[in-house]
Design a protein around this motif. Structure first.
Motif, mmCIF file in Angstrom:
data_model
loop_
_atom_site.group_PDB
_atom_site.id
_atom_site.type_symbol
_atom_site.label_atom_id
_atom_site.label_comp_id
_atom_site.label_asym_id
_atom_site.label_seq_id
_atom_site.Cartn_x
_atom_site.Cartn_y
_atom_site.Cartn_z
ATOM 1 N N MET A 1 0.845 -1.187 0.000
ATOM 2 C CA MET A 1 0.000 0.000 0.000
ATOM 3 C C MET A 1 0.886 1.245 0.000
ATOM 4 S SD MET A 1 -2.853 1.331 2.755
ATOM 5 C CE MET A 1 -4.096 0.176 2.220
ATOM 6 N N ILE A 2 0.519 2.212 -0.802
ATOM 7 C CA ILE A 2 1.258 3.469 -0.880
ATOM 8 C C ILE A 2 0.997 4.291 0.379
ATOM 9 C CG2 ILE A 2 1.402 5.673 -2.121
ATOM 10 C CD1 ILE A 2 0.957 4.049 -4.694
ATOM 11 N N ARG A 3 2.090 4.765 0.987
ATOM 12 C CA ARG A 3 1.987 5.562 2.214
ATOM 13 C C ARG A 3 2.270 7.024 1.899
ATOM 14 N NH1 ARG A 3 5.090 4.491 6.955
ATOM 15 N NH2 ARG A 3 3.222 5.036 8.098
ATOM 16 N N ILE A 4 1.395 7.890 2.409
ATOM 17 C CA ILE A 4 1.499 9.329 2.165
ATOM 18 C C ILE A 4 1.629 10.054 3.489
ATOM 19 C CG2 ILE A 4 0.314 11.371 1.256
ATOM 20 C CD1 ILE A 4 -1.134 9.480 -0.710
ATOM 21 N N LEU A 5 2.616 10.943 3.565
ATOM 22 C CA LEU A 5 2.740 11.844 4.703
ATOM 23 C C LEU A 5 2.165 13.185 4.263
ATOM 24 C CD1 LEU A 5 3.699 12.538 7.542
ATOM 25 C CD2 LEU A 5 5.966 13.020 6.588
ATOM 26 N N LEU A 6 1.076 13.590 4.886
ATOM 27 C CA LEU A 6 0.367 14.821 4.550
ATOM 28 C C LEU A 6 0.707 15.890 5.581
ATOM 29 C CD1 LEU A 6 -1.861 16.503 3.114
ATOM 30 C CD2 LEU A 6 -3.533 15.321 4.578
ATOM 31 N N ALA A 7 1.276 17.000 5.118
ATOM 32 C CA ALA A 7 1.587 18.134 6.000
ATOM 33 C C ALA A 7 0.735 19.315 5.553
ATOM 34 C CB ALA A 7 3.071 18.477 5.931
ATOM 35 N N GLU A 8 -0.244 19.662 6.366
ATOM 36 C CA GLU A 8 -1.201 20.742 6.046
ATOM 37 C C GLU A 8 -1.604 21.399 7.346
ATOM 38 O OE1 GLU A 8 -3.486 23.409 4.998
ATOM 39 O OE2 GLU A 8 -3.081 22.234 3.196
ATOM 40 N N ASP A 9 -1.414 22.727 7.453
ATOM 41 C CA ASP A 9 -1.686 23.408 8.719
ATOM 42 C C ASP A 9 -3.163 23.695 8.953
ATOM 43 O OD1 ASP A 9 -1.331 25.294 6.586
ATOM 44 O OD2 ASP A 9 -1.229 26.896 8.062
ATOM 45 N N ASP A 10 -3.965 23.733 7.914
ATOM 46 C CA ASP A 10 -5.401 23.977 8.078
ATOM 47 C C ASP A 10 -6.091 22.664 8.449
ATOM 48 O OD1 ASP A 10 -8.257 23.884 6.709
ATOM 49 O OD2 ASP A 10 -7.815 25.996 7.172
ATOM 50 N N ALA A 24 -9.418 6.564 -1.330
ATOM 51 C CA ALA A 24 -8.851 6.139 -2.617
ATOM 52 C C ALA A 24 -7.874 4.965 -2.444
ATOM 53 C CB ALA A 24 -8.146 7.317 -3.292
ATOM 54 N N GLY A 25 -7.681 4.527 -1.191
ATOM 55 C CA GLY A 25 -6.865 3.346 -0.955
ATOM 56 C C GLY A 25 -5.451 3.590 -0.480
ATOM 57 N N TYR A 26 -5.130 4.814 -0.099
ATOM 58 C CA TYR A 26 -3.793 5.130 0.377
ATOM 59 C C TYR A 26 -3.767 5.138 1.903
ATOM 60 C CZ TYR A 26 -3.301 6.689 -4.421
ATOM 61 O OH TYR A 26 -3.285 6.737 -5.783
ATOM 62 N N GLU A 27 -2.604 4.836 2.472
ATOM 63 C CA GLU A 27 -2.408 4.981 3.911
ATOM 64 C C GLU A 27 -1.875 6.386 4.142
ATOM 65 O OE1 GLU A 27 0.429 3.287 7.469
ATOM 66 O OE2 GLU A 27 0.037 1.994 5.747
ATOM 67 N N LEU A 118 0.088 5.051 -11.884
ATOM 68 C CA LEU A 118 -1.088 4.188 -11.755
ATOM 69 C C LEU A 118 -2.186 4.645 -12.701
ATOM 70 C CD1 LEU A 118 -1.209 4.077 -7.858
ATOM 71 C CD2 LEU A 118 -0.207 2.383 -9.388
ATOM 72 N N SER A 119 -2.992 3.708 -13.126
ATOM 73 C CA SER A 119 -4.132 4.081 -13.966
ATOM 74 C C SER A 119 -5.239 4.622 -13.069
ATOM 75 C CB SER A 119 -4.644 2.872 -14.755
ATOM 76 O OG SER A 119 -5.058 1.862 -13.859
ATOM 77 N N ALA A 120 -6.146 5.362 -13.663
ATOM 78 C CA ALA A 120 -7.259 5.942 -12.890
ATOM 79 C C ALA A 120 -8.112 4.809 -12.355
ATOM 80 C CB ALA A 120 -8.074 6.878 -13.770
ATOM 81 N N GLN A 121 -8.104 4.660 -11.036
ATOM 82 C CA GLN A 121 -8.865 3.572 -10.439
ATOM 83 C C GLN A 121 -9.756 4.019 -9.298
ATOM 84 O OE1 GLN A 121 -5.746 0.958 -9.261
ATOM 85 N NE2 GLN A 121 -4.860 2.387 -7.814
ATOM 86 N N ALA A 122 -9.436 5.133 -8.692
ATOM 87 C CA ALA A 122 -10.207 5.579 -7.535
ATOM 88 C C ALA A 122 -11.398 6.422 -7.965
ATOM 89 C CB ALA A 122 -9.329 6.400 -6.600
#
Length: 124
Positions: A1-10, A24-27, A118-122
């Protein structure tokens, strides 16, 4: 599984983006500032750093520079609502994708898919 670190102050935007990416299937691991993202980048593996550019303490560009040092395999994508900041990001981190606010969640997911080929899947 693709892991995403999201940094957003809002907080509302962080929650909104995190849920969309998880649906969409991401961690997703979400933090509210760049300085909080650094320990994660040092101690865990992430496939993508998705960062707002304008944040307190450390902006997204500086965070991306730290990311390149401690986790060079992590791809970077910026989100911002400021056109001038977009130009700076393109100049200082030319390998990073910049997505300008406002955007539809579907556009975000499609851009993440493109980053990983990746192809459009989500469906959002």
């Amino acid at each position: 599984m693709i892991r995403i670190l999201l940094a957003e102050d809002d907080e509302a935007m962080r929650t909104y983006l995190g849920r969309a990416l998880e649906n969409a299937g991401y961690e997703v691991v979400a933090v509210d500032r760049g300085t909080d993202a650094l320990p994660y980048l040092r101690n865990e593996k992430f496939d993508l750093l998705l960062s707002d550019i304008v944040m307190p303490e450390m902006d997204g560009i500086e965070l991306a520079q730290h990311c390149a040092e401690v986790s060079p395999g992590t791809k970077v994508m910026f989100i911002t609502g400021f056109a001038a900041v977009t130009l700076r990001a393109s100049r200082e981190a030319p390998q990073a994708k910049v997505l300008s606010k406002p955007f539809h969640l579907r556009d975000l997911v499609l851009e993440v898919q493109r980053v990983f080929g990746l192809s459009a899947q989500a469906q959002i």
